[in-house]
Design an enzyme around this catalytic site. Structure first.
Site, PDB file in Angstrom:
ATOM      1  N   SER A 135      -2.269  -7.111   1.195  1.00 19.79           N
ATOM      2  CA  SER A 135      -0.750  -6.874   1.109  1.00 19.79           C
ATOM      3  C   SER A 135      -0.605  -7.037  -0.389  1.00 19.79           C
ATOM      4  O   SER A 135      -1.212  -7.748  -1.010  1.00 19.79           O
ATOM      5  CB  SER A 135      -0.032  -7.843   1.943  1.00 19.79           C
ATOM      6  OG  SER A 135       1.502  -7.629   1.537  1.00 19.79           O
ATOM      7  N   TYR A 148       1.727 -16.781   4.276  1.00 24.49           N
ATOM      8  CA  TYR A 148       1.290 -15.529   4.442  1.00 24.49           C
ATOM      9  C   TYR A 148       0.683 -14.948   3.274  1.00 24.49           C
ATOM     10  O   TYR A 148      -0.199 -14.276   2.918  1.00 24.49           O
ATOM     11  CB  TYR A 148       2.620 -14.695   5.053  1.00 24.49           C
ATOM     12  CG  TYR A 148       2.212 -13.205   5.082  1.00 24.49           C
ATOM     13  CD1 TYR A 148       1.141 -12.707   6.100  1.00 24.49           C
ATOM     14  CD2 TYR A 148       2.727 -12.236   4.139  1.00 24.49           C
ATOM     15  CE1 TYR A 148       1.168 -11.334   6.032  1.00 24.49           C
ATOM     16  CE2 TYR A 148       2.541 -11.005   4.137  1.00 24.49           C
ATOM     17  CZ  TYR A 148       1.517 -10.366   5.093  1.00 24.49           C
ATOM     18  OH  TYR A 148       1.357  -9.056   5.311  1.00 24.49           O
TER      19      TYR A 148
HETATM   20  N1  LIG Z   1       4.539  -3.831   7.629  1.00 27.73           N
HETATM   21  C1  LIG Z   1       4.459  -4.542   6.574  1.00 27.73           C
HETATM   22  O1  LIG Z   1       5.320  -4.690   5.737  1.00 27.73           O
HETATM   23  C2  LIG Z   1       3.282  -4.859   5.754  1.00 27.73           C
HETATM   24  C3  LIG Z   1       3.233  -5.010   4.518  1.00 27.73           C
HETATM   25  C4  LIG Z   1       2.028  -5.525   3.841  1.00 27.73           C
HETATM   26  C5  LIG Z   1       0.834  -5.582   4.555  1.00 27.73           C
HETATM   27  N2  LIG Z   1       0.859  -5.441   5.904  1.00 27.73           N
HETATM   28  C6  LIG Z   1      -0.294  -5.758   6.793  1.00 27.73           C
HETATM   29  O2  LIG Z   1      -0.778  -4.684   7.549  1.00 27.73           O
HETATM   30  C7  LIG Z   1      -1.426  -5.026   8.669  1.00 27.73           C
HETATM   31  C8  LIG Z   1      -0.779  -4.457   9.755  1.00 27.73           C
HETATM   32  O3  LIG Z   1       0.339  -4.792  10.007  1.00 27.73           O
HETATM   33  P1  LIG Z   1       1.719  -4.028  10.789  1.00 27.73           P
HETATM   34  O4  LIG Z   1       2.657  -3.919   9.748  1.00 27.73           O
HETATM   35  O5  LIG Z   1       1.064  -2.747  11.201  1.00 27.73           O
HETATM   36  O6  LIG Z   1       2.152  -4.988  11.935  1.00 27.73           O
HETATM   37  P2  LIG Z   1       2.507  -4.670  13.286  1.00 27.73           P
HETATM   38  O7  LIG Z   1       3.208  -3.357  13.336  1.00 27.73           O
HETATM   39  O8  LIG Z   1       3.030  -6.234  13.655  1.00 27.73           O
HETATM   40  O9  LIG Z   1       1.280  -4.409  14.066  1.00 27.73           O
HETATM   41  C9  LIG Z   1       0.183  -5.681  14.253  1.00 27.73           C
HETATM   42  C10 LIG Z   1      -1.164  -5.174  14.918  1.00 27.73           C
HETATM   43  O10 LIG Z   1      -1.829  -6.438  15.071  1.00 27.73           O
HETATM   44  C11 LIG Z   1      -1.941  -6.867  16.342  1.00 27.73           C
HETATM   45  N3  LIG Z   1      -2.019  -8.161  16.421  1.00 27.73           N
HETATM   46  C12 LIG Z   1      -1.276  -9.024  16.094  1.00 27.73           C
HETATM   47  N4  LIG Z   1      -1.614 -10.285  16.042  1.00 27.73           N
HETATM   48  C13 LIG Z   1      -2.819 -10.187  16.782  1.00 27.73           C
HETATM   49  C14 LIG Z   1      -3.849 -11.241  17.085  1.00 27.73           C
HETATM   50  N5  LIG Z   1      -3.508 -12.390  17.238  1.00 27.73           N
HETATM   51  N6  LIG Z   1      -4.924 -10.818  17.944  1.00 27.73           N
HETATM   52  C15 LIG Z   1      -5.304  -9.252  17.958  1.00 27.73           C
HETATM   53  N7  LIG Z   1      -4.217  -8.353  17.537  1.00 27.73           N
HETATM   54  C16 LIG Z   1      -3.225  -8.814  16.920  1.00 27.73           C
HETATM   55  C17 LIG Z   1      -0.943  -6.027  17.149  1.00 27.73           C
HETATM   56  O11 LIG Z   1      -1.166  -5.946  18.466  1.00 27.73           O
HETATM   57  P3  LIG Z   1      -0.747  -6.900  19.620  1.00 27.73           P
HETATM   58  O12 LIG Z   1       0.445  -7.439  19.574  1.00 27.73           O
HETATM   59  O13 LIG Z   1      -1.052  -6.115  20.848  1.00 27.73           O
HETATM   60  O14 LIG Z   1      -1.933  -7.975  19.536  1.00 27.73           O
HETATM   61  C18 LIG Z   1      -0.784  -4.878  16.372  1.00 27.73           C
HETATM   62  O15 LIG Z   1      -1.581  -3.721  16.924  1.00 27.73           O
HETATM   63  C19 LIG Z   1      -1.225  -6.679   8.495  1.00 27.73           C
HETATM   64  O16 LIG Z   1      -2.394  -7.124   8.213  1.00 27.73           O
HETATM   65  C20 LIG Z   1      -0.176  -6.980   7.779  1.00 27.73           C
HETATM   66  O17 LIG Z   1      -0.465  -8.238   6.991  1.00 27.73           O
HETATM   67  C21 LIG Z   1       2.095  -5.209   6.567  1.00 27.73           C
END
Ligand SMILES: NC(=O)c1ccc[n+]([C@@H]2O[C@H](COP(=O)([O-])OP(=O)(O)OC[C@H]3O[C@@H](n4cnc5c(N)ncnc54)[C@H](OP(=O)(O)O)[C@@H]3O)[C@@H](O)[C@H]2O)c1
Length: 257
Positions: A135, A148
């Site tokens: 991130s 985080y």
């Molecule tokens: N969105 C942002 O603003 C942002 C910014 C920078 C970086 N990121 C990074 O991008 C990545 C994806 O984030 P996202 O925004 O797509 O988040 P999201 O919409 O919350 O999706 C997270 C995904 O990870 C799975 N997950 C969460 N906890 C888990 C666990 N304990 N075991 C297995 N699967 C798990 C969730 O599925 P289930 O709930 O079904 O497990 C979902 O498929 C992350 O690493 C996050 O830190 C996000």
């Protein structure tokens, strides 16, 4: 046809990445906690002719990386995308132990163990790609989301180091850094009312995934999604640390209504 394993593929950026890999004729292994959501996603891609396997597991639990590796024994994972991650908003002194350890376990421990499990096979085959999703949070300290931000700093440092170690081995390691993105992330973290999300404007998950797809397929070592995010990340290198930390806190605070 190559096989790609994506963690956190039931929603958000991981799901959008899965869509792109399916469209580009890769077999998919999709991992998340929610079996129901995964089954729905699998049905969608199978209807388009993609081979999909799903693994339902909580990757914040200790033996989960080993479990995933065992479940994929016998098939070569050509591309590993360590995407699953989560953040928790709040003062560190008041944060629950389960949120502190949960973030470290999912964002750091499992990501590291997954990399350790799959990398030797790739090196032996002299072929493979790993993408670790960090991130822009990883480029500075993050008051109000201290754990985080620190976990994502680890992901950046770890990935760049491993990329250097495997250079010339036929394997690439990419660290991909999205900025604020419209997914379920901010609601789960509890920072959906922050200035970052409310005032600065977040990117769409499909745009971010497209940048991630390009980065991993080109074998880039470090890629930041979005031009504005790139500029902000670079600026943290030259400004005084205290100032960077203060601005980071300001961005995480609640936006005026
Ligand atoms: N969105 C942002 O603003 C942002 C910014 C920078 C970086 N990121 C990074 O991008 C990545 C994806 O984030 P996202 O925004 O797509 O988040 P999201 O919409 O919350 O999706 C997270 C995904 O990870 C799975 N997950 C969460 N906890 C888990 C666990 N304990 N075991 C297995 N699967 C798990 C969730 O599925 P289930 O709930 O079904 O497990 C979902 O498929 C992350 O690493 C996050 O830190 C996000």
């Amino acid at each position: 046809m190559s096989t790609v394993l994506i963690t956190g593929a039931s929603g958000g950026i991981g799901y959008e990445l899965a869509k792109l890999f399916a469209r580009n004729h890769h077999n998919l292994i999709l991992v998340a906690r929610s079996g129901e959501k995964l089954a729905k996603v699998a049905t969608e891609f199978q209807a388009q002719g993609t081979t999909v396997k799903t693994i339902t597991v909580d990757l914040a639990e200790a033996p989960s990386a080993k479990f995933v590796f065992e479940q994929t024994r016998g098939e070569n994972v050509d591309i590993l995308i360590n995407n699953a991650g989560y953040g928790a908003f709040g003062e560190f002194a008041e944060m629950s132990e389960s949120d502190i350890l949960g973030q470290i376990s999912l964002n750091i421990t499992t990501l590291t163990q997954m990399t350790r499990s799959f990398l030797p096979g790739m090196i032996a085959r002299r072929s493979g790609r790993i993408m670790n999703v960090a991130s822009t949070a990883g480029f500075q300290p993050g008051p109000l989301m201290a754990v985080y931000y620190a976990t994502k700093a680890y992901v950046i440092s770890f990935s760049e180091a491993i990329a250097n170690e495997v250079a010339g081995a036929g394997v690439t390691v990419t660290c991909f850094c999205p900025g604020a993105t419209h997914t379920g992330f901010a609601k789960r973290a509890g920072n959906d009312q922050s200035r970052i999300f409310k005032q600065f404007g977040a990117m769409r998950a499909d745009e971010v995934a497209a940048d991630g797809y390009q980065a991993v397929m080109k074998g880039r070592t470090l890629a930041i999604s979005g031009a504005r995010n790139w500029v902000v990340a670079q600026s943290t290198r030259f400004a005084p640390r205290k100032m960077v930390t203060a601005i980071s806190r300001w961005a995480s605070e609640k936006a005026a209504p």
